[in-house]
Write a protein that holds these residues in place. Structure first.
Motif, PDB file in Angstrom:
ATOM      1  N   SER A  48       0.818  -1.207   0.000  1.00 31.98           N
ATOM      2  CA  SER A  48       0.000   0.000   0.000  1.00 31.98           C
ATOM      3  C   SER A  48       0.854   1.260   0.000  1.00 31.98           C
ATOM      4  O   SER A  48       1.989   1.275   0.484  1.00 31.98           O
ATOM      5  CB  SER A  48      -0.889  -0.014   1.241  1.00 31.98           C
ATOM      6  OG  SER A  48      -1.541   1.230   1.394  1.00 31.98           O
ATOM      7  N   LYS A  49       0.281   2.340  -0.492  1.00 38.39           N
ATOM      8  CA  LYS A  49       0.959   3.640  -0.459  1.00 38.39           C
ATOM      9  C   LYS A  49       1.131   4.147   0.962  1.00 38.39           C
ATOM     10  O   LYS A  49       1.934   5.038   1.211  1.00 38.39           O
ATOM     11  CB  LYS A  49       0.187   4.670  -1.284  1.00 38.39           C
ATOM     12  CG  LYS A  49       0.341   4.494  -2.769  1.00 38.39           C
ATOM     13  CD  LYS A  49      -0.277   5.660  -3.511  1.00 38.39           C
ATOM     14  CE  LYS A  49      -0.035   5.502  -5.004  1.00 38.39           C
ATOM     15  NZ  LYS A  49      -0.591   6.645  -5.746  1.00 38.39           N
ATOM     16  N   LYS A  50       0.370   3.589   1.899  1.00 40.65           N
ATOM     17  CA  LYS A  50       0.486   3.984   3.302  1.00 40.65           C
ATOM     18  C   LYS A  50       1.835   3.573   3.892  1.00 40.65           C
ATOM     19  O   LYS A  50       2.242   4.077   4.931  1.00 40.65           O
ATOM     20  CB  LYS A  50      -0.625   3.342   4.133  1.00 40.65           C
ATOM     21  CG  LYS A  50      -2.002   3.846   3.816  1.00 40.65           C
ATOM     22  CD  LYS A  50      -3.039   3.127   4.641  1.00 40.65           C
ATOM     23  CE  LYS A  50      -4.433   3.542   4.240  1.00 40.65           C
ATOM     24  NZ  LYS A  50      -5.461   2.767   4.944  1.00 40.65           N
ATOM     25  N   LEU A  51       2.526   2.639   3.238  1.00 41.46           N
ATOM     26  CA  LEU A  51       3.789   2.138   3.762  1.00 41.46           C
ATOM     27  C   LEU A  51       4.977   3.019   3.414  1.00 41.46           C
ATOM     28  O   LEU A  51       6.075   2.796   3.905  1.00 41.46           O
ATOM     29  CB  LEU A  51       4.053   0.711   3.265  1.00 41.46           C
ATOM     30  CG  LEU A  51       3.540  -0.379   4.190  1.00 41.46           C
ATOM     31  CD1 LEU A  51       2.042  -0.350   4.314  1.00 41.46           C
ATOM     32  CD2 LEU A  51       4.009  -1.714   3.746  1.00 41.46           C
ATOM     33  N   GLY A  52       4.788   4.001   2.560  1.00 43.33           N
ATOM     34  CA  GLY A  52       5.883   4.908   2.249  1.00 43.33           C
ATOM     35  C   GLY A  52       5.873   5.328   0.795  1.00 43.33           C
ATOM     36  O   GLY A  52       4.947   5.020   0.049  1.00 43.33           O
ATOM     37  N   ASN A  53       6.950   6.017   0.416  1.00 45.87           N
ATOM     38  CA  ASN A  53       7.047   6.480  -0.965  1.00 45.87           C
ATOM     39  C   ASN A  53       7.419   5.319  -1.881  1.00 45.87           C
ATOM     40  O   ASN A  53       7.564   4.183  -1.441  1.00 45.87           O
ATOM     41  CB  ASN A  53       8.040   7.646  -1.071  1.00 45.87           C
ATOM     42  CG  ASN A  53       9.439   7.247  -0.657  1.00 45.87           C
ATOM     43  OD1 ASN A  53       9.730   6.085  -0.432  1.00 45.87           O
ATOM     44  ND2 ASN A  53      10.322   8.235  -0.553  1.00 45.87           N
ATOM     45  N   ALA A  54       7.570   5.596  -3.166  1.00 47.75           N
ATOM     46  CA  ALA A  54       7.831   4.546  -4.155  1.00 47.75           C
ATOM     47  C   ALA A  54       9.119   3.791  -3.842  1.00 47.75           C
ATOM     48  O   ALA A  54       9.199   2.577  -4.018  1.00 47.75           O
ATOM     49  CB  ALA A  54       7.897   5.154  -5.551  1.00 47.75           C
ATOM     50  N   VAL A  55      10.128   4.491  -3.360  1.00 48.17           N
ATOM     51  CA  VAL A  55      11.406   3.856  -3.042  1.00 48.17           C
ATOM     52  C   VAL A  55      11.214   2.820  -1.936  1.00 48.17           C
ATOM     53  O   VAL A  55      11.694   1.689  -2.029  1.00 48.17           O
ATOM     54  CB  VAL A  55      12.450   4.921  -2.634  1.00 48.17           C
ATOM     55  CG1 VAL A  55      13.741   4.261  -2.181  1.00 48.17           C
ATOM     56  CG2 VAL A  55      12.710   5.878  -3.775  1.00 48.17           C
ATOM     57  N   ALA A  56      10.490   3.199  -0.888  1.00 45.33           N
ATOM     58  CA  ALA A  56      10.260   2.283   0.238  1.00 45.33           C
ATOM     59  C   ALA A  56       9.411   1.090  -0.196  1.00 45.33           C
ATOM     60  O   ALA A  56       9.702  -0.061   0.182  1.00 45.33           O
ATOM     61  CB  ALA A  56       9.578   3.034   1.378  1.00 45.33           C
ATOM     62  N   ARG A  57       8.378   1.332  -0.995  1.00 45.14           N
ATOM     63  CA  ARG A  57       7.516   0.237  -1.447  1.00 45.14           C
ATOM     64  C   ARG A  57       8.281  -0.732  -2.340  1.00 45.14           C
ATOM     65  O   ARG A  57       8.139  -1.953  -2.208  1.00 45.14           O
ATOM     66  CB  ARG A  57       6.293   0.792  -2.192  1.00 45.14           C
ATOM     67  CG  ARG A  57       5.361   1.573  -1.297  1.00 45.14           C
ATOM     68  CD  ARG A  57       4.023   1.833  -1.947  1.00 45.14           C
ATOM     69  NE  ARG A  57       4.087   2.417  -3.268  1.00 45.14           N
ATOM     70  CZ  ARG A  57       4.117   3.722  -3.528  1.00 45.14           C
ATOM     71  NH1 ARG A  57       4.118   4.597  -2.537  1.00 45.14           N
ATOM     72  NH2 ARG A  57       4.141   4.164  -4.767  1.00 45.14           N
TER      73      ARG A  57
END
Length: 114
Positions: A48-57
């Motif tokens: 989910s986008k709730k987990l962070g930005n694109a780099v983190a995901r």
């Protein structure tokens, strides 16, 4: 991971959600759907986008893919797996992700004893 081992289509995700069994721990939810006509397993990832930005995901997805790659000999073949990452995964390193994923797959009885 090779292309034939991935789940990309929404219909395949929805089939796993509706007809598959689910098992979870604090970090992951895994849906497992048995397929008789398939002699290999496929993996679908949802972060989910709730987990962070694109780099983190993308980092989380890389960790999960590498963990599955290392566990592939012990995974039950002929299944589709949809793995959903929960919030605590965002702060975990690779070894914690692999340990947690191994735990949740053992809970679901889809990981053979090594």
């Amino acid at each position: 991971m090779k292309k034939e081992f991935r789940i990309k289509k929404n219909n395949d995700f929805q089939a796993a959600f509706k007809k598959g069994r689910s098992f979870a721990n604090r970090q992951f939810v895994v849906y497992s759907l048995e397929k008789e006509d398939q002699d290999f397993f496929r993996i679908g990832l949802s972060v989910s986008k709730k987990l962070g930005n694109a780099v983190a995901r993308n980092r989380i997805k890389r960790y999960v893919r590498q963990s599955i790659f290392e566990l592939q000999d012990n995974l039950t073949s002929g299944n589709d797996y949809v793995i959903i990452a929960r919030k605590p995964v965002a702060e975990m390193d690779f070894f914690e992700v692999k340990k947690s994923l191994t735990h949740v797959l053992k809970v679901g009885k889809v990981l053979k004893k090594s």
